[in-house]
Design a protein around this motif. Structure first.
Motif, PDB file in Angstrom:
ATOM      1  N   THR A  34      13.067  13.798 -22.371  1.00  0.00           N
ATOM      2  CA  THR A  34      12.597  12.911 -23.432  1.00  0.00           C
ATOM      3  C   THR A  34      13.655  12.584 -24.484  1.00  0.00           C
ATOM      4  O   THR A  34      13.858  11.406 -24.814  1.00  0.00           O
ATOM      5  N   PRO A  35      14.378  13.559 -25.052  1.00  0.00           N
ATOM      6  CA  PRO A  35      15.408  13.197 -26.048  1.00  0.00           C
ATOM      7  C   PRO A  35      16.496  12.304 -25.466  1.00  0.00           C
ATOM      8  O   PRO A  35      16.970  11.378 -26.135  1.00  0.00           O
ATOM      9  N   LEU A  36      16.884  12.556 -24.218  1.00  0.00           N
ATOM     10  CA  LEU A  36      17.910  11.739 -23.582  1.00  0.00           C
ATOM     11  C   LEU A  36      17.398  10.321 -23.334  1.00  0.00           C
ATOM     12  O   LEU A  36      18.148   9.350 -23.462  1.00  0.00           O
ATOM     13  N   VAL A  37      16.119  10.216 -22.982  1.00  0.00           N
ATOM     14  CA  VAL A  37      15.531   8.896 -22.740  1.00  0.00           C
ATOM     15  C   VAL A  37      15.586   8.058 -24.004  1.00  0.00           C
ATOM     16  O   VAL A  37      15.923   6.865 -23.965  1.00  0.00           O
ATOM     17  N   TYR A  38      15.251   8.655 -25.147  1.00  0.00           N
ATOM     18  CA  TYR A  38      15.272   7.899 -26.406  1.00  0.00           C
ATOM     19  C   TYR A  38      16.676   7.383 -26.700  1.00  0.00           C
ATOM     20  O   TYR A  38      16.869   6.197 -27.006  1.00  0.00           O
ATOM     21  N   ILE A  39      17.653   8.265 -26.603  1.00  0.00           N
ATOM     22  CA  ILE A  39      19.033   7.881 -26.924  1.00  0.00           C
ATOM     23  C   ILE A  39      19.522   6.784 -25.978  1.00  0.00           C
ATOM     24  O   ILE A  39      20.109   5.778 -26.401  1.00  0.00           O
ATOM     25  N   ALA A  40      19.262   6.984 -24.685  1.00  0.00           N
ATOM     26  CA  ALA A  40      19.729   6.012 -23.703  1.00  0.00           C
ATOM     27  C   ALA A  40      19.059   4.655 -23.896  1.00  0.00           C
ATOM     28  O   ALA A  40      19.711   3.604 -23.818  1.00  0.00           O
ATOM     29  N   ALA A  41      17.747   4.650 -24.162  1.00  0.00           N
ATOM     30  CA  ALA A  41      17.020   3.391 -24.332  1.00  0.00           C
ATOM     31  C   ALA A  41      17.506   2.654 -25.578  1.00  0.00           C
ATOM     32  O   ALA A  41      17.678   1.428 -25.556  1.00  0.00           O
ATOM     33  N   PHE A  42      17.745   3.388 -26.660  1.00  0.00           N
ATOM     34  CA  PHE A  42      18.190   2.733 -27.898  1.00  0.00           C
ATOM     35  C   PHE A  42      19.591   2.145 -27.721  1.00  0.00           C
ATOM     36  O   PHE A  42      19.849   0.999 -28.097  1.00  0.00           O
TER      37      PHE A  42
END
Length: 276
Positions: free
Chosen positions: A210-218
């Protein structure tokens, strides 16, 4: 001088809708050349059906099936094989309407499965200028129903063509979510639909990502897709997209951990006219 009415072409304008009375008239009026205008309504309570009839549309009721199945059902109800799909908050630009009228007869005589249209999105009251998904986004929206089918998913459906698809030059217009409140309500519904699709497929829960998904999506939206060039609106749209990418995973985790939450959430969303 009163302008002459546009000659009708054997094509169905198709819209799926629920509680879109404020927007759908503009959409219907933007396609004056369609021989048929058809709205598949899933239970509007705001007078959408009457607005549609006033703007020359035939209305068919169908309980909500999910975006993909709803669109496939809608295709079976059209009187014409060639179909143009718009959402209630979209409309053809005058330039695209003229281009379709000019090119459609030849397209209908060909073996093409359909055509790709470009979408220009307005966000927070003005058109986005740089953010790639909102500037000239390519979308399958014009098709022969015997040569194309919508994917059978609850949300983020797309057309699958069985044949060539030329691209039209001029864009159609998307008035995206009149406020952030509308956007957040839509996000809740889309996340619910996506999580239910994951449940059907037995997708593994991977909360550690989840934390990686947020960073990558942003980063993808803000930098790679050039949202930063649209100023603070670009920041808002990037943050919203990243938050959605995270929330749907958290909601899926909750569905797995607490199955009772599925019916509870569905009941709450139904109260807002947002059936999952």
């Amino acid at each position: 001088m009163v302008p002459e009415p546009s000659p009708k072409l054997p094509i169905t304008l198709l819209i799926i809708a629920r509680n879109e009375a404020a927007a759908i008239g503009r959409c219907l009026d933007s396609v004056p050349f369609a021989a048929e205008k058809l709205v598949i309504d899933s239970g509007s309570t705001d007078g959408t059906q009457e607005v549609c009839r006033q703007h020359g549309a035939r209305v068919v009721h169908q309980d909500w099936l999910g975006f993909g199945p709803q669109r496939n059902f809608a295709s079976t109800q059209a009187q014409h094989d060639w179909i143009l799909v718009l959402d209630a908050d979209e409309a053809l630009s005058p330039e695209l309407a003229a281009e379709i009228q000019q090119r459609l007869p030849q397209l209908m005589q060909s073996s093409n499965a359909g055509a790709i249209l470009r979408r220009q999105t307005w966000y927070m009251g003005a058109p986005m200028r740089w953010y790639r998904p909102m500037v000239g986004e390519r979308m399958g929206r014009l098709y022969h129903r015997g040569r194309a089918r919508w994917t059978d998913v609850r949300v983020h459906e797309s057309l699958r063509f069985d044949g060539p698809t030329p691209t039209f030059e001029h864009p159609f217009i998307h008035l995206n979510n009149p406020t952030l409140v509308h956007k957040q309500l839509k996000t809740l519904r889309y996340a619910e639909l996506k999580a239910r699709d994951w449940l059907d497929r037995g997708k593994p829960v991977q909360m550690w990502m989840t934390p990686l998904v947020y960073i990558a999506a942003f980063i993808k939206d803000y930098l790679i897709r050039l949202a930063f060039l649209d100023g603070w609106r670009g920041y808002v749209v990037s943050q919203t997209a990243a938050a959605y990418a995270v929330y749907k995973r958290m909601r899926y985790y909750e569905m797995q951990r607490n199955p009772e939450s599925r019916d509870m959430a569905a009941e709450l969303l139904h109260g807002y006219g947002l059936d999952p």
